[in-house]
Design a protein around this motif. Sequence first.
Motif, PDB file in Angstrom:
ATOM      1  N   ARG A 171      24.059-140.454  61.673  1.00 48.92           N
ATOM      2  CA  ARG A 171      23.762-139.773  60.519  1.00 48.92           C
ATOM      3  C   ARG A 171      22.680-138.608  60.936  1.00 48.92           C
ATOM      4  O   ARG A 171      22.089-138.979  62.124  1.00 48.92           O
ATOM      5  N   PRO A 172      22.548-137.710  60.199  1.00 48.80           N
ATOM      6  CA  PRO A 172      21.835-136.390  60.971  1.00 48.80           C
ATOM      7  C   PRO A 172      20.189-136.858  60.642  1.00 48.80           C
ATOM      8  O   PRO A 172      19.726-137.718  59.901  1.00 48.80           O
ATOM      9  N   GLN A 173      19.384-136.463  61.774  1.00 51.67           N
ATOM     10  CA  GLN A 173      17.980-136.924  61.914  1.00 51.67           C
ATOM     11  C   GLN A 173      17.231-136.090  60.829  1.00 51.67           C
ATOM     12  O   GLN A 173      17.830-134.948  60.586  1.00 51.67           O
ATOM     13  N   PRO A 174      16.515-136.742  60.174  1.00 50.96           N
ATOM     14  CA  PRO A 174      15.594-136.016  59.027  1.00 50.96           C
ATOM     15  C   PRO A 174      14.842-134.969  59.669  1.00 50.96           C
ATOM     16  O   PRO A 174      14.427-134.968  61.096  1.00 50.96           O
ATOM     17  N   LYS A 175      14.672-133.708  59.217  1.00 55.89           N
ATOM     18  CA  LYS A 175      13.818-132.862  59.278  1.00 55.89           C
ATOM     19  C   LYS A 175      12.763-132.241  58.538  1.00 55.89           C
ATOM     20  O   LYS A 175      12.748-132.812  57.229  1.00 55.89           O
ATOM     21  N   VAL A 200       7.525-137.769  56.464  1.00 55.25           N
ATOM     22  CA  VAL A 200       7.335-138.875  55.707  1.00 55.25           C
ATOM     23  C   VAL A 200       7.997-140.124  56.592  1.00 55.25           C
ATOM     24  O   VAL A 200       7.280-141.128  56.321  1.00 55.25           O
ATOM     25  N   LEU A 201       8.865-139.812  57.313  1.00 54.43           N
ATOM     26  CA  LEU A 201       9.651-141.307  57.865  1.00 54.43           C
ATOM     27  C   LEU A 201       8.568-141.485  58.956  1.00 54.43           C
ATOM     28  O   LEU A 201       8.386-142.569  59.203  1.00 54.43           O
ATOM     29  N   LEU A 221       6.249-135.038  45.685  1.00 55.30           N
ATOM     30  CA  LEU A 221       7.097-134.637  46.803  1.00 55.30           C
ATOM     31  C   LEU A 221       7.260-135.600  47.840  1.00 55.30           C
ATOM     32  O   LEU A 221       8.567-136.055  48.203  1.00 55.30           O
ATOM     33  N   ILE A 222       6.399-136.531  48.113  1.00 51.09           N
ATOM     34  CA  ILE A 222       6.538-137.670  49.033  1.00 51.09           C
ATOM     35  C   ILE A 222       7.515-138.643  48.361  1.00 51.09           C
ATOM     36  O   ILE A 222       8.301-139.394  49.092  1.00 51.09           O
ATOM     37  N   SER A 223       7.283-138.938  47.020  1.00 51.04           N
ATOM     38  CA  SER A 223       8.224-139.939  46.549  1.00 51.04           C
ATOM     39  C   SER A 223       9.651-139.331  46.545  1.00 51.04           C
ATOM     40  O   SER A 223      10.670-140.264  46.697  1.00 51.04           O
ATOM     41  N   LYS A 224       9.907-137.873  46.427  1.00 52.21           N
ATOM     42  CA  LYS A 224      11.242-137.394  46.419  1.00 52.21           C
ATOM     43  C   LYS A 224      11.731-137.604  47.814  1.00 52.21           C
ATOM     44  O   LYS A 224      12.891-138.052  48.049  1.00 52.21           O
ATOM     45  N   GLY A 259      12.652-141.394  48.343  1.00 57.07           N
ATOM     46  CA  GLY A 259      14.002-141.409  47.815  1.00 57.07           C
ATOM     47  C   GLY A 259      15.404-141.080  48.584  1.00 57.07           C
ATOM     48  O   GLY A 259      16.237-141.701  48.837  1.00 57.07           O
ATOM     49  N   HIS A 260      15.186-140.114  49.251  1.00 61.38           N
ATOM     50  CA  HIS A 260      16.064-139.319  50.191  1.00 61.38           C
ATOM     51  C   HIS A 260      16.426-140.198  51.449  1.00 61.38           C
ATOM     52  O   HIS A 260      17.464-140.620  51.872  1.00 61.38           O
ATOM     53  N   LEU A 261      15.340-140.382  51.824  1.00 60.29           N
ATOM     54  CA  LEU A 261      15.331-141.386  53.034  1.00 60.29           C
ATOM     55  C   LEU A 261      15.974-142.921  52.784  1.00 60.29           C
ATOM     56  O   LEU A 261      16.691-143.212  53.584  1.00 60.29           O
ATOM     57  N   ASN A 262      15.654-143.389  51.520  1.00 62.20           N
ATOM     58  CA  ASN A 262      16.468-144.468  51.073  1.00 62.20           C
ATOM     59  C   ASN A 262      17.654-144.391  51.073  1.00 62.20           C
ATOM     60  O   ASN A 262      18.388-145.422  51.390  1.00 62.20           O
ATOM     61  N   ALA A 263      17.951-143.412  50.373  1.00 61.59           N
ATOM     62  CA  ALA A 263      19.640-143.216  50.213  1.00 61.59           C
ATOM     63  C   ALA A 263      20.332-142.965  51.476  1.00 61.59           C
ATOM     64  O   ALA A 263      21.540-143.406  51.450  1.00 61.59           O
ATOM     65  N   ALA A 264      19.858-142.540  52.680  1.00 62.65           N
ATOM     66  CA  ALA A 264      20.454-142.107  53.625  1.00 62.65           C
ATOM     67  C   ALA A 264      20.059-143.558  54.538  1.00 62.65           C
ATOM     68  O   ALA A 264      20.852-143.628  55.775  1.00 62.65           O
ATOM     69  N   GLY A 265      19.663-144.379  54.209  1.00 58.73           N
ATOM     70  CA  GLY A 265      19.294-145.698  54.992  1.00 58.73           C
ATOM     71  C   GLY A 265      18.504-145.851  56.041  1.00 58.73           C
ATOM     72  O   GLY A 265      18.363-146.683  56.722  1.00 58.73           O
ATOM     73  N   TRP A 266      17.441-144.871  56.043  1.00 68.96           N
ATOM     74  CA  TRP A 266      16.533-144.844  56.795  1.00 68.96           C
ATOM     75  C   TRP A 266      15.305-145.932  56.463  1.00 68.96           C
ATOM     76  O   TRP A 266      14.769-146.589  57.577  1.00 68.96           O
TER      77      TRP A 266
END
Length: 373
Positions: free
Chosen positions: A286-290, A296-297, A349-352, A355-362
Motif C-alpha cells: 500500500r502507498p506510504q502516507p504523506k 498523524v501516523l 483535520l486530525i480525525s479525518k 479515518g483515512h489511516l483506519n480505512a487503509a489498514g494502518w
Amino acid sequence: MSGEAPAFETISKDQFQREQQPKQRKFPLTPLSEIVIDDAEPEFLVEDIMPSRGLATIYGAPGSAKTFLAVDLALSVAGGAPFFGKEVSQGGVIYIAAEAGAGLKKRVIAARLEKEMPDSAPFAMIELAPNLGPKKNDTAALIADIKREWSYSAPVRLVVVDTLARTLRGDENSAIDMGAFVDNAAAIASAFNCLVVVVHHSGKDAARGMRGSSNLNGATDCEWQISGDRVRTVSLHKMKDAEDGLTWLFRLEQRQVSANSGKRSRSTCVVVPETSPKPIETKPTRPQPKGNRRLVLDAVYDALASHGEVMPVCNDLPRGRGVNRKYVRENAMLRGVGNPENPDGQRSLISKELGHLNAAGWLRQWGDWIWVP
C-alpha cells in the motif's frame, strides 16, 4: 633338479568357509529397483508440521512459552491426541527436563488432565541435564538407560531436550561445540528411529533466528519460532519435505493442580489453541502516507510508545495495547498538523486523517481507543 613335489600351505575347513563368505559391507549399495517407500513408517510426527525422524527445534525469547508448547506437543504424541487440529503419530515420549525438572511436573499433570489422558500413556521424564556437548558427553549412557528402563510396549517416537543451553557443556557460538551437540542429538534419533526436538532460545535479534552457531540451523529438519505476548504466534520457518511458512496461534490459561495429599493445589498454565496451522497471509503493498497523514501516523506511534496501555476487555477491542485518542491528538498538534488558531478545524483535520489511516489498514480505532493491528 629335484623330483620332490612342491609344498602347498593347507588351511582348515573352518578357515576355508570363512574366506568363502562375503565380507560384511560397510557402505552397502541399494539398486534402483529396491528403492521403495515403506508405508509402515509414518512420514510425520505431526501432520504437515513436524517430521517423524531427525532433528527439530522450538525456539523463542525467554518467557515465550516454549516449554508449555513442547509439553503440549509431547503429551499429544504420547496420548495420540490431535495437536492444533493436526493428526499425530502416537508413540512413546522421553522428556529431558534439564532446565526446570521440578517445576515441569505440574505442567505435565495439568496438560494431561486438560487432554483427558490416562496416566498409563507412554511418557517418561528425565529430571537431570545430560551432557550432550563435545567432551565426556553422556550420549551413550543416555541411550543405554532409556533402552534399559523403557517399559512401555510403544516405541519411542519423540525425545524432547529442554533446553539446549543446559545440555550443551560448551560454547553455543562455537561451530565445533554446536556440531558435537548436533551429532549427539543425531545419535539419539538414530538409536530410536525417532525425532529429537530441542527447545532453544532466539538471539538478541529475533529476526535472525536461533542463538549460537549456525550449525544448528543447518542441521535441523524443522524449526518452530514462538513470538508474541498474550497471544503467541508459532511460525514454521523450516520443514523438510513439506510446506513451510505456516503460522498458528495459542494462549495460556491458568489451571490448578493438586498435590498427592490433595490438601493444597498449585497454579500453572496450559496451552489453549486459537487457530490451526495455515499459510501466512501476504498483505498487498500500500502507498506510504504523506503530508499530514504521515504526521498523524507518526503521532500514533509516538503516543503508543509513551502512553500506550493494555486495552480493557471488550468485544469490540482486541487483546493488546492501545492508546487514548487525546494523546494522539496532542502529539499531532505538536507536529504541526492543522491550524492552532482554529482548534475546531484542527481537531476535525486530525480525525479525518485518522479515518483515512483506519480505512487503509494502518491503524484501528473504536471509541476513544486507537491501536495498530
